[in-house]
Design a protein around this motif. Structure first.
Motif, PDB file in Angstrom:
ATOM      1  N   SER A   1       0.849  -1.196   0.000  1.00  0.00           N
ATOM      2  CA  SER A   1       0.000   0.000   0.000  1.00  0.00           C
ATOM      3  C   SER A   1       0.883   1.244   0.000  1.00  0.00           C
ATOM      4  O   SER A   1       2.085   1.176   0.284  1.00  0.00           O
ATOM      5  N   VAL A   2       0.245   2.380  -0.290  1.00  0.00           N
ATOM      6  CA  VAL A   2       0.976   3.659  -0.278  1.00  0.00           C
ATOM      7  C   VAL A   2       1.533   3.914   1.117  1.00  0.00           C
ATOM      8  O   VAL A   2       2.682   4.361   1.269  1.00  0.00           O
ATOM      9  N   VAL A   3       0.744   3.598   2.134  1.00  0.00           N
ATOM     10  CA  VAL A   3       1.173   3.874   3.511  1.00  0.00           C
ATOM     11  C   VAL A   3       2.438   3.075   3.832  1.00  0.00           C
ATOM     12  O   VAL A   3       3.422   3.619   4.355  1.00  0.00           O
ATOM     13  N   GLU A   4       2.412   1.806   3.486  1.00  0.00           N
ATOM     14  CA  GLU A   4       3.607   0.977   3.748  1.00  0.00           C
ATOM     15  C   GLU A   4       4.809   1.497   2.961  1.00  0.00           C
ATOM     16  O   GLU A   4       5.923   1.535   3.474  1.00  0.00           O
TER      17      GLU A   4
ATOM     18  N   LEU B   1      10.183   4.299   2.618  1.00  0.00           N
ATOM     19  CA  LEU B   1      11.028   5.247   1.878  1.00  0.00           C
ATOM     20  C   LEU B   1      11.729   6.205   2.843  1.00  0.00           C
ATOM     21  O   LEU B   1      11.472   7.403   2.829  1.00  0.00           O
ATOM     22  N   LYS B   2      12.597   5.636   3.663  1.00  0.00           N
ATOM     23  CA  LYS B   2      13.246   6.496   4.666  1.00  0.00           C
ATOM     24  C   LYS B   2      14.373   7.285   4.035  1.00  0.00           C
ATOM     25  O   LYS B   2      14.589   8.438   4.349  1.00  0.00           O
ATOM     26  N   LYS B   3      15.108   6.613   3.148  1.00  0.00           N
ATOM     27  CA  LYS B   3      16.295   7.254   2.577  1.00  0.00           C
ATOM     28  C   LYS B   3      16.087   7.516   1.096  1.00  0.00           C
ATOM     29  O   LYS B   3      15.596   6.649   0.378  1.00  0.00           O
TER      30      LYS B   3
ATOM     31  N   VAL C   1      10.479  -1.464  -2.235  1.00  0.00           N
ATOM     32  CA  VAL C   1      11.202  -0.202  -2.044  1.00  0.00           C
ATOM     33  C   VAL C   1      12.626  -0.614  -1.706  1.00  0.00           C
ATOM     34  O   VAL C   1      12.864  -1.311  -0.717  1.00  0.00           O
ATOM     35  N   GLU C   2      13.553  -0.213  -2.568  1.00  0.00           N
ATOM     36  CA  GLU C   2      14.871  -0.833  -2.531  1.00  0.00           C
ATOM     37  C   GLU C   2      15.981   0.207  -2.417  1.00  0.00           C
ATOM     38  O   GLU C   2      15.879   1.307  -2.962  1.00  0.00           O
TER      39      GLU C   2
END
Ligand code: AMP
Ligand code: GLY
Length: 424
Positions: free
Chosen positions: A125-128, A133-135, A182-183
């Motif tokens: 989901s967008v929230v996850e 996406l911390k960095k 997200v990598e």
């Protein structure tokens, strides 16, 4: 023997060109093939996704070996369909092809078997995704096949939000993007490493370097590949050995342990980082345009190699490669990989140098005319004593391919040669 090649690109043209040289082959077919393949194989009008029709054809003509080019039929289970009917086919089963078909599967597989790759979080989901996406910058990848458009590097929050909206709200990639990764962004030089495996034993192909970005100097969108050369130059024997030990062998053994034995060509896309090679992606097939340059350098009989692998009989096969270098530049249509014109007439002026080989991609014949039906039109390839000579031959021949909007990268090999060619 009778051999069928499934596919219609320059990769399949290169495979047919090499297979055609095998004394083992009496009849060579391609489905659907293209106008260039027609010079070395009988083209049959069956699409690559029509796996039942392909198996019917192979049964009817008593085909001894089928070689699959693109990933689509593999992920649809063409190998399972052929094997069910007792037909010999080169490629992984549907379950094994998930290494390419699902980036979530391959990431979890690499984690389980300690295969070095980028850190990543699976998000639904967008929230996850936002919290993962911390960095920045980071890489976002959709799980399923997305015609090369499912991977993006995001540099800012806004870019990330825009992409996530496209994925989760606009559903641009449909079910292929139910999950995303997200990598971590890896830095270094990219290289392609391919190996032929019978499910247990593995024979590496000569490493090749592929140039994926559409524009000179690695700029613009990612494409299927705009050029290639072999040797890869940036990969020494020691690193190739490390890739075999820490990545290729654990992948093949891991897939066997998972109950998904992998047979066929395993393509590992790698980033050579400061901390060693890391897997960017797996493909479950030969690379395009890497195959074009590899086939120019392979000394051995391709039919024999692929038949042995398909029969689980690779034993201790070793391949021999010509010492010469091979280079390839892809002539594409302006606008590729996004919107581009189809149905344009392609003219090919005579090329005097007979060490130049043209592998046709999206070209069909209509009457006496050649027309383009895809964004990548022709691979111009050559072999020579050195890479710079091979590149010079290719660049000399490239302008002989003429059509409205023809364009190609001017800098293939520049990093390997340590020099940048002048852009147009
Ligand atoms: P993929 O389909 O996963 O191979 O991604 C397509 C391209 O995106 C690769 O060939 C790389 O150029 C780039 N890419 C993918 N993952 C990463 C990553 N983690 N770091 C840097 N570049 C990446
Ligand atoms: N050259 C990249 C690919 O075959 O996917």
């Amino acid at each position: 023997m009778r051999v069928l090649v499934v596919g219609q690109g320059a990769r399949e043209h290169a495979l047919c060109w090499k297979l055609h040289q095998s004394p083992l082959i009496k009849e060579l077919y391609a489905a659907p093939g293209n106008a260039g393949i027609a010079a070395v194989a009988d083209c049959v009008p069956i699409g690559v996704a029509d796996i039942v029709e392909l198996a019917d054809f192979a049964e009817k003509l008593k085909i001894d070996l089928t070689v699959v080019g693109p990933e689509l039929p593999l992920t649809l289970g063409i190998v399972d369909e052929f094997q069910k009917r007792g037909l010999t086919i080169f490629g992984p089963t549907r379950l094994a092809a998930e290494l390419e078909g699902s980036k979530v599967f391959s990431k979890e597989f690499m984690r389980k078997y300690n295969i070095p790759t980028a850190e990543a979080t699976v998000c639904s989901s967008v929230v996850e995704a936002r919290s993962a996406l911390k960095k920045l910058p980071a890489v976002i990848k959709v799980d399923g096949l997305a015609a090369g458009k499912g991977v993006v590097v995001v540099n800012t929050r806004q870019e990330a939000e825009d992409y996530l909206r496209m994925v989760f709200e606009e559903k641009r990639f449909g079910n292929a993007a139910n999950r995303i990764l997200v990598e971590e962004l890896l830095l270094g030089e990219e290289v392609s490493f391919m190996a032929i495996t019978d499910g247990k034993r593995v024979v590496p192909l000569a490493p090749a370097k592929d140039y994926k970005k559409v524009g000179d100097g690695e700029t613009g969108a990612n494409t299927g590949g705009m050029g290639a050369h072999s040797p890869a130059v940036i990969l020494n024997g020691e690193t190739a050995g490390e890739i075999m030990r820490s990545i290729v062998m654990p992948t093949v053994l891991g897939m066997e342990a998972e109950g998904r034995p992998y047979t066929g060509c395993l393509y590992v896309g790698l980033m050579l980082t400061a901390n060693g090679p890391r897997v960017l992606e797996y493909n479950c097939r030969f690379g395009d345009p890497e195959t074009q340059v590899q086939m120019l350098r392979l000394e051995d009989d391709l039919a024999d190699l692929l038949l042995k692998a398909s029969r689980g009989n690779l034993a201790d096969t070793k391949l021999n490669w010509k010492k010469e270098a091979a280079a390839c530049v892809v002539i594409a249509v302006e606008g590729y990989p996004d919107d581009f014109l189809k149905g344009q007439e392609v003219a090919i002026d005579p090329i005097a140098d007979d060490s130049v080989v043209l592998f046709y991609a999206g070209i069909v014949k209509s009457g006496t005319k050649l027309l383009n039906i895809a964004g990548r039109v022709i691979s111009v390839c050559a072999r020579a004593a050195t890479l710079s000579e091979a590149l010079a031959k290719v660049y000399e021949a490239a302008p002989k391919i003429r059509f409205q909007g023809a364009r190609y990268r001017r800098d293939i090999g520049y990093r390997a040669l340590g020099q940048r060619r002048a852009s147009e």
